[in-house]
Write an enzyme that holds these catalytic residues in place. Structure first.
Site, short mmCIF file in Angstrom:
data_model
loop_
_atom_site.label_atom_id
_atom_site.label_comp_id
_atom_site.label_asym_id
_atom_site.label_seq_id
_atom_site.Cartn_x
_atom_site.Cartn_y
_atom_site.Cartn_z
N ASN A 1 -13.76 -12.97 0.09
CA ASN A 1 -14.95 -12.19 -0.30
C ASN A 1 -15.51 -11.45 0.90
O ASN A 1 -15.45 -11.97 2.02
CB ASN A 1 -16.09 -13.10 -0.78
CG ASN A 1 -15.74 -13.89 -2.02
OD1 ASN A 1 -14.96 -13.44 -2.85
ND2 ASN A 1 -16.32 -15.07 -2.14
N ASP B 1 -18.89 -10.85 2.47
CA ASP B 1 -20.25 -11.38 2.37
C ASP B 1 -21.26 -10.33 2.83
O ASP B 1 -21.14 -9.79 3.93
CB ASP B 1 -20.41 -12.63 3.26
CG ASP B 1 -19.62 -13.81 2.75
OD1 ASP B 1 -19.08 -13.75 1.63
OD2 ASP B 1 -19.54 -14.82 3.48
N GLY C 1 -15.61 -15.83 1.79
CA GLY C 1 -14.77 -16.35 0.70
C GLY C 1 -14.29 -17.74 1.12
O GLY C 1 -13.78 -17.90 2.22
N LYS C 2 -14.47 -18.71 0.23
CA LYS C 2 -14.17 -20.10 0.65
C LYS C 2 -12.72 -20.26 1.10
O LYS C 2 -12.44 -20.97 2.07
CB LYS C 2 -14.51 -21.08 -0.47
CG LYS C 2 -16.01 -21.14 -0.72
CD LYS C 2 -16.40 -22.20 -1.69
CE LYS C 2 -17.82 -21.99 -2.18
NZ LYS C 2 -18.84 -21.95 -1.12
N GLY C 3 -11.80 -19.60 0.39
CA GLY C 3 -10.39 -19.73 0.77
C GLY C 3 -10.14 -19.15 2.15
O GLY C 3 -9.59 -19.82 3.04
N GLY D 1 -24.14 -36.94 7.31
CA GLY D 1 -22.84 -37.53 7.60
C GLY D 1 -21.90 -37.40 6.43
O GLY D 1 -22.11 -36.58 5.53
N ASP E 1 -27.41 -21.41 10.63
CA ASP E 1 -26.84 -20.84 9.40
C ASP E 1 -25.75 -21.79 8.90
O ASP E 1 -24.69 -21.90 9.50
CB ASP E 1 -26.24 -19.45 9.71
CG ASP E 1 -25.62 -18.79 8.48
OD1 ASP E 1 -25.62 -19.41 7.40
OD2 ASP E 1 -25.12 -17.66 8.63
N ALA F 1 -20.74 -21.75 5.02
CA ALA F 1 -19.33 -22.05 5.33
C ALA F 1 -19.15 -23.30 6.20
O ALA F 1 -18.03 -23.54 6.68
CB ALA F 1 -18.62 -20.86 5.96
N ALA F 2 -20.19 -24.10 6.38
CA ALA F 2 -20.01 -25.35 7.14
C ALA F 2 -19.00 -26.25 6.40
O ALA F 2 -18.17 -26.91 7.02
CB ALA F 2 -21.35 -26.05 7.32
N GLY F 3 -19.08 -26.24 5.07
CA GLY F 3 -18.13 -27.04 4.28
C GLY F 3 -16.71 -26.51 4.42
O GLY F 3 -15.74 -27.27 4.41
N ASP F 4 -16.58 -25.20 4.56
CA ASP F 4 -15.25 -24.60 4.73
C ASP F 4 -14.69 -24.97 6.11
O ASP F 4 -13.49 -25.23 6.25
CB ASP F 4 -15.32 -23.07 4.59
CG ASP F 4 -15.91 -22.66 3.25
OD1 ASP F 4 -15.74 -23.42 2.27
OD2 ASP F 4 -16.55 -21.60 3.18
O1 RIB Z 1 -18.68 -21.23 1.56
C1 RIB Z 1 -19.26 -20.01 1.94
C2 RIB Z 1 -18.65 -18.88 1.15
O2 RIB Z 1 -19.03 -19.00 -0.20
C3 RIB Z 1 -19.13 -17.51 1.56
O3 RIB Z 1 -18.34 -16.96 2.58
C4 RIB Z 1 -19.09 -16.73 0.25
O4 RIB Z 1 -18.14 -15.70 0.24
C5 RIB Z 1 -18.79 -17.77 -0.83
O5 RIB Z 1 -17.46 -17.77 -1.17
#
Ligand code: RIB
Length: 309
Positions: free
Chosen positions: A13, A15, A41-43, A228, A249, A252-255
């Site tokens: 994506n 953003d 984008g998560k991927g 945690g 910010d 995307a910390a999870g990514d």
């Molecule tokens: O996890 C963050 C992402 O979620 C962003 O980059 C956004 O594009 C959505 O996919």
């Protein structure tokens, strides 16, 4: 040590990021202090996270035939990510996301899937030779669920471990066979949607993790933001504390967590080491703005994660 080969099947994506004092409530208009256009984008975020953490990464996904699509691919190539199977999609625009970030670093995101919604099981068959070379396959839920389900089946057939980040999740996901994976890494809200176990505390997160294991996942990591991670290894669960940082910010910390975990787990086969490494990656990513621009280097992650070993 051989570098792990990671294949990511998922979304790309562009953003559009709005930095605001506070997030808009329903019916409210707020003014942004700054706006920027950043790759996400998560991927694709997980692909960049894994590449910067030390993996050899291939991305499989779809973009539109537009300027955003070209920028998204060119950004991945900066990190030596193989984009041979990021396919152009006629008559669809590239995925986009409106990302609102407040003064505390919390966010609110709206995604328009665009070309991501056109990624089919047939596309995965075309890319099968790439998937077949993976040490681990990374999946999220910003592509059609039927394609995610097929990716899991294909990975089992090819005997490749699968890690699923079930984000973003809705009740619709429960209609698909998504739990039969080696690793699943929901955040607390996602764990609640998937299991019905109310989120909020370490205790409830551990119950949700057990439930996800009962439903088929071999290992479950429930991430609890700056608190945690609950790590359920298939038999027992325990809590590992997060690294504390000054977050600006959390997008995307999870990514960052998922991409880094895939690399370190493949290298070490140790859930604890991989969780510390992933948690450091997630924390470091929250200290910088944006999704892909915030992914930390392997050196920085190792320096922080060594502190918690
Ligand atoms: O996890 C963050 C992402 O979620 C962003 O980059 C956004 O594009 C959505 O996919």
């Amino acid at each position: 040590m051989n570098r792990p080969r990671i294949v990511v099947i998922g979304s790309l994506n562009m953003d559009i990021v709005f930095e605001c004092e506070q997030l808009a409530s329903p019916g409210q208009t707020v003014l942004a202090e700054r706006t920027s256009q950043l790759p996400g984008g998560k991927g694709a975020n997980q692909a960049v996270a894994a590449a910067k953490a030390g993996g050899i990464v291939s991305m499989i996904g779809r973009i539109g035939e537009d300027a955003f699509g070209r920028q998204l691919v060119s950004n991945l190539t900066l990190y030596d990510i193989n984009t041979d199977h990021v396919m152009l999609t006629a008559d669809h625009s590239s995925g986009t996301a409106a990302v609102m970030v407040d003064a505390n670093g919390q966010n609110s995101i709206v995604v328009s899937a665009g070309a991501n919604a056109q990624l089919t099981p047939d596309d995965l068959d075309v890319a099968r030779h790439i998937i077949d070379q993976a040490d681990i396959l990374l999946l999220q839920l910003e592509i059609p669920l039927v394609t995610v389900e097929y990716a899991i089946e294909l990975a089992h057939h090819l005997q490749i471990p699968v890690m699923l980040d079930p984000a973003p999740v809705t009740a619709e996901a429960l209609k698909y066979k998504l739990f039969d994976v080696d690793l699943i890494c929901p955040n607390q809200t996602e764990a609640e949607t998937l299991t019905g176990v109310p989120s909020g505390t370490k205790e409830t997160a551990a119950i949700a993790a057990s439930e996800l294991v009962r439903l088929g996942a071999k290992t479950c990591l429930v991430t609890m933001s700056d608190k945690g991670t609950i790590l359920h290894d298939g038999t027992t669960s325990r809590f590992l504390e997060s690294h504390q940082v000054n977050a600006i910010d959390s997008t995307a910390a999870g990514d960052a967590f998922a991409g880094a975990f895939a690399v370190r787990f493949t290298e070490t086969k140790c859930l604890t080491l991989a969780t510390h490494f992933a948690s450091a990656a997630g924390a470091l990513s929250a200290t910088k703005r944006g999704a892909q621009p915030s992914m930390p280097t392997r050196e920085d992650i190792l320096a922080m994660s060594e502190l918690k070993k």
